[in-house]
Design a protein around this motif. Structure first.
Motif, PDB file in Angstrom:
ATOM      1  N   THR A 177      -2.426   5.748  -2.291  1.00  0.00           N
ATOM      2  CA  THR A 177      -1.750   4.732  -3.106  1.00  0.00           C
ATOM      3  C   THR A 177      -1.499   4.882  -4.491  1.00  0.00           C
ATOM      4  OG1 THR A 177      -2.397   3.014  -1.495  1.00  0.00           O
ATOM      5  CG2 THR A 177      -1.712   2.172  -3.785  1.00  0.00           C
TER       6      THR A 177
ATOM      7  N   TYR B  15      -7.760  -7.517  -1.837  1.00  0.00           N
ATOM      8  CA  TYR B  15      -7.835  -8.315  -0.617  1.00  0.00           C
ATOM      9  C   TYR B  15      -8.363  -9.511  -0.568  1.00  0.00           C
ATOM     10  CZ  TYR B  15      -8.000  -9.348   4.509  1.00  0.00           C
ATOM     11  OH  TYR B  15      -8.253 -10.050   5.601  1.00  0.00           O
TER      12      TYR B  15
ATOM     13  N   GLU C 192      -9.847   0.358   4.299  1.00  0.00           N
ATOM     14  CA  GLU C 192      -9.118   1.275   3.400  1.00  0.00           C
ATOM     15  C   GLU C 192     -10.053   2.322   2.691  1.00  0.00           C
ATOM     16  OE1 GLU C 192      -6.222   0.517  -0.692  1.00  0.00           O
ATOM     17  OE2 GLU C 192      -8.260   0.023  -0.926  1.00  0.00           O
TER      18      GLU C 192
ATOM     19  N   ARG D  46      -1.893  -0.708   9.651  1.00  0.00           N
ATOM     20  CA  ARG D  46      -2.861  -1.772   9.841  1.00  0.00           C
ATOM     21  C   ARG D  46      -2.581  -3.052   9.445  1.00  0.00           C
ATOM     22  NH1 ARG D  46      -6.647   2.153   7.912  1.00  0.00           N
ATOM     23  NH2 ARG D  46      -7.170   1.001   6.172  1.00  0.00           N
TER      24      ARG D  46
ATOM     25  N   SER E 174      -0.168   3.939   1.220  1.00  0.00           N
ATOM     26  CA  SER E 174      -0.745   4.702   2.402  1.00  0.00           C
ATOM     27  C   SER E 174      -0.091   4.444   3.744  1.00  0.00           C
ATOM     28  CB  SER E 174      -2.441   4.451   2.420  1.00  0.00           C
ATOM     29  OG  SER E 174      -2.726   5.166   3.578  1.00  0.00           O
TER      30      SER E 174
ATOM     31  N   SER F 269       0.630  -1.323  -0.007  1.00  0.00           N
ATOM     32  CA  SER F 269      -0.030   0.077   0.018  1.00  0.00           C
ATOM     33  C   SER F 269       0.822   1.292   0.023  1.00  0.00           C
ATOM     34  CB  SER F 269      -1.013   0.001   1.123  1.00  0.00           C
ATOM     35  OG  SER F 269      -1.551   1.099   1.126  1.00  0.00           O
TER      36      SER F 269
ATOM     37  N   SER G  89      -1.137   4.835   6.811  1.00  0.00           N
ATOM     38  CA  SER G  89      -2.148   4.526   7.675  1.00  0.00           C
ATOM     39  C   SER G  89      -2.687   2.833   7.546  1.00  0.00           C
ATOM     40  CB  SER G  89      -3.207   5.375   7.832  1.00  0.00           C
ATOM     41  OG  SER G  89      -3.842   5.468   6.322  1.00  0.00           O
ATOM     42  N   VAL G  90      -2.762   2.697   5.941  1.00  0.00           N
ATOM     43  CA  VAL G  90      -2.913   1.357   5.697  1.00  0.00           C
ATOM     44  C   VAL G  90      -1.831   0.279   5.920  1.00  0.00           C
ATOM     45  CG1 VAL G  90      -3.565  -0.351   3.908  1.00  0.00           C
ATOM     46  CG2 VAL G  90      -4.664   1.853   3.939  1.00  0.00           C
TER      47      VAL G  90
ATOM     48  N   PHE H  50      -7.636  -3.458   1.226  1.00  0.00           N
ATOM     49  CA  PHE H  50      -7.525  -3.783   2.340  1.00  0.00           C
ATOM     50  C   PHE H  50      -8.521  -3.309   3.625  1.00  0.00           C
ATOM     51  CE2 PHE H  50      -5.228  -3.955   6.553  1.00  0.00           C
ATOM     52  CZ  PHE H  50      -4.710  -4.910   6.631  1.00  0.00           C
TER      53      PHE H  50
ATOM     54  N   GLU I 199      -7.268   7.026   1.470  1.00  0.00           N
ATOM     55  CA  GLU I 199      -5.964   6.034   1.547  1.00  0.00           C
ATOM     56  C   GLU I 199      -5.829   5.426   0.226  1.00  0.00           C
ATOM     57  OE1 GLU I 199      -6.273   4.702   6.344  1.00  0.00           O
ATOM     58  OE2 GLU I 199      -7.541   3.658   4.624  1.00  0.00           O
TER      59      GLU I 199
END
Length: 414
Positions: free
Chosen positions: A300, A317, A292, A255, A249, A247, A251-252, A289, A296
């Motif tokens: 990407t 995903y 997401e 996770r 992003s 990813s 933040s992703v 994901f 986000e």
């Protein structure tokens, strides 16, 4: 007997299948790696996604269609994960998991389920089966990363490394037979010598082999530092780097339990580009994901444009039972499919852009096959080339790219 050894999934599976084929041939069996009429079929399965497991089961149906009376053996990640999905399939008589796959060779008359516990030791019994062109060499198995979406550490076990002495012995043997060697493993970034990460030391040992072109399997961002880059520059390593992203992003990525931010990844890419002119960068990205957001996903998309990948392996995903991501809020399937299309369009644009950048470069192709019209092979930076002039299979030829064509480029010698 006529035996088919059919492989799904990663290059590690291919290496291990080659070892099975090698040992079967020593015993005098006639062995194939494509689906043909046979007495025994051996499936080396994959479980990285739901689709991979489904394909494993579908392959068994193809075996039955080819010979309804054949015995079917299954090994690999899918059978390690869930033997039940194979036990009731007609014709399946023998099931192994990811461990000790070579046991199949000496147990062709046995039937039953023989899935061993995952080992903490590296299994060094496999022998590579090179073509006249390239060979794979496995240096490591297992994974310690435990990304929140991934089941593989539970199926392959913890990371363990092959001894440097063993690796170099096989490389020395292969160097007399092939033109290209692909160094692979589940996580070669974690290759260790005396308990310390040391892929760069292995690469330093490749420097004397000037007649062999080496490729590296998938790498993790944290490996890329100046010491590693300096080792690459001394050896005949192809300037093609498959650096797993997943990813763009941050933040992703958090996770996902990836151990870097988008900026960390970009810093590694910049270091590669500073040291390797016209380096080819490829990657994997998971779309949709859990959790997401539109923002986000946009991060990407913007990030992959900034990096300028040559190619992206795009995966929607897929829930893997037993992973942390299974319990996270899921993205709607329609949204995932739409995002796959968006990213695929970006990928096509980047692919064309990179090929266009290579038009005036002197490139070397290792000729791998002839399709009746073109001689086909890959450049050192992994562009698939179609050449109309006569070539010899297994030779290196200098080329210039003419234009984008099919899944690569038209090229001419000279």
């Amino acid at each position: 007997m006529r035996i088919v050894v059919y492989t799904l999934g990663c290059k590690v599976n291919q290496y291990e299948s080659d070892g099975i084929i090698h040992d079967l041939k020593i015993l005098g069996h006639e062995v194939f790696d494509e689906i043909l009429p046979a007495d025994i079929y051996i499936l080396n399965s994959c479980a990285v996604t739901n689709e991979a497991e489904k394909k494993s089961r579908q392959t068994i149906a193809k075996f039955k269609a080819s010979n309804p009376n054949a015995k079917i053996f299954v090994c690999g990640c899918a059978s390690q994960k869930n033997t039940k999905q194979f036990e009731n399939l007609q014709g399946v008589t023998f099931i192994k998991g990811t461990q000790n796959k070579l046991d199949i060779v000496s147990n062709l008359e046995k039937s039953g389920v023989f899935v061993d516990a995952v080992s903490n030791e590296y299994n060094d019994k496999y022998a590579s089966l090179p073509s006249k062109i390239r060979a794979y060499i496995k240096i490591q198995d297992g994974c310690n990363n435990f990304c929140s979406y991934c089941i593989i550490p539970y199926l392959r076990g913890r990371s363990r490394s092959r001894s440097l002495q063993s690796v170099m012995k096989e490389i020395d043997s292969l160097s007399k037979q092939v033109k290209e060697i692909v160094i692979t493993g589940i996580d070669i970034t974690d290759y260790k010598i005396d308990g310390e990460r040391a892929l760069y030391k292995l690469i330093e040992n490749l420097e004397p082999y000037k007649n062999i072109r080496f490729r590296l399997g998938s790498l993790e961002q944290g490996l890329i530092d100046q010491k590693f880059v300096d080792a690459l520059k001394k050896a005949n390593i192809c300037p093609h780097f498959h650096l797993s992203l997943q990813s763009g992003s941050s933040s992703v990525l958090k996770r996902m339990n990836r151990k870097y931010t988008a900026q960390d990844y970009l810093n590694s890419i910049n270091l590669i580009k500073q040291n390797f002119e016209n380096a080819c960068i490829t990657t994997d990205i998971i779309v949709g994901f859990p959790g997401e957001t539109d923002q986000e996903f946009e991060e990407t998309c913007n990030f992959v444009k900034q990096v300028g990948f040559y190619n992206i392996h795009i995966f929607p995903y897929s829930i893997r039972t037993g992973t942390l991501a299974e319990k996270m809020p899921q993205v709607d399937g329609t949204i995932k499919r739409e995002r796959v299309k968006v990213l695929a369009n970006i990928n096509a644009h980047l692919n064309a852009k990179y090929i266009n950048q290579n038009k005036n470069q002197k490139l070397t192709v290792l000729v791998e096959e002839f399709d009746g019209e073109y001689y086909i092979g890959h450049t050192q930076n992994y562009i698939k080339c179609y050449i109309s002039q006569p070539c010899e299979i297994g030779e290196f030829v200098d080329v210039k790219i003419i234009k984008q064509y099919k899944d690569g480029a038209l090229a001419q010698r000279g």
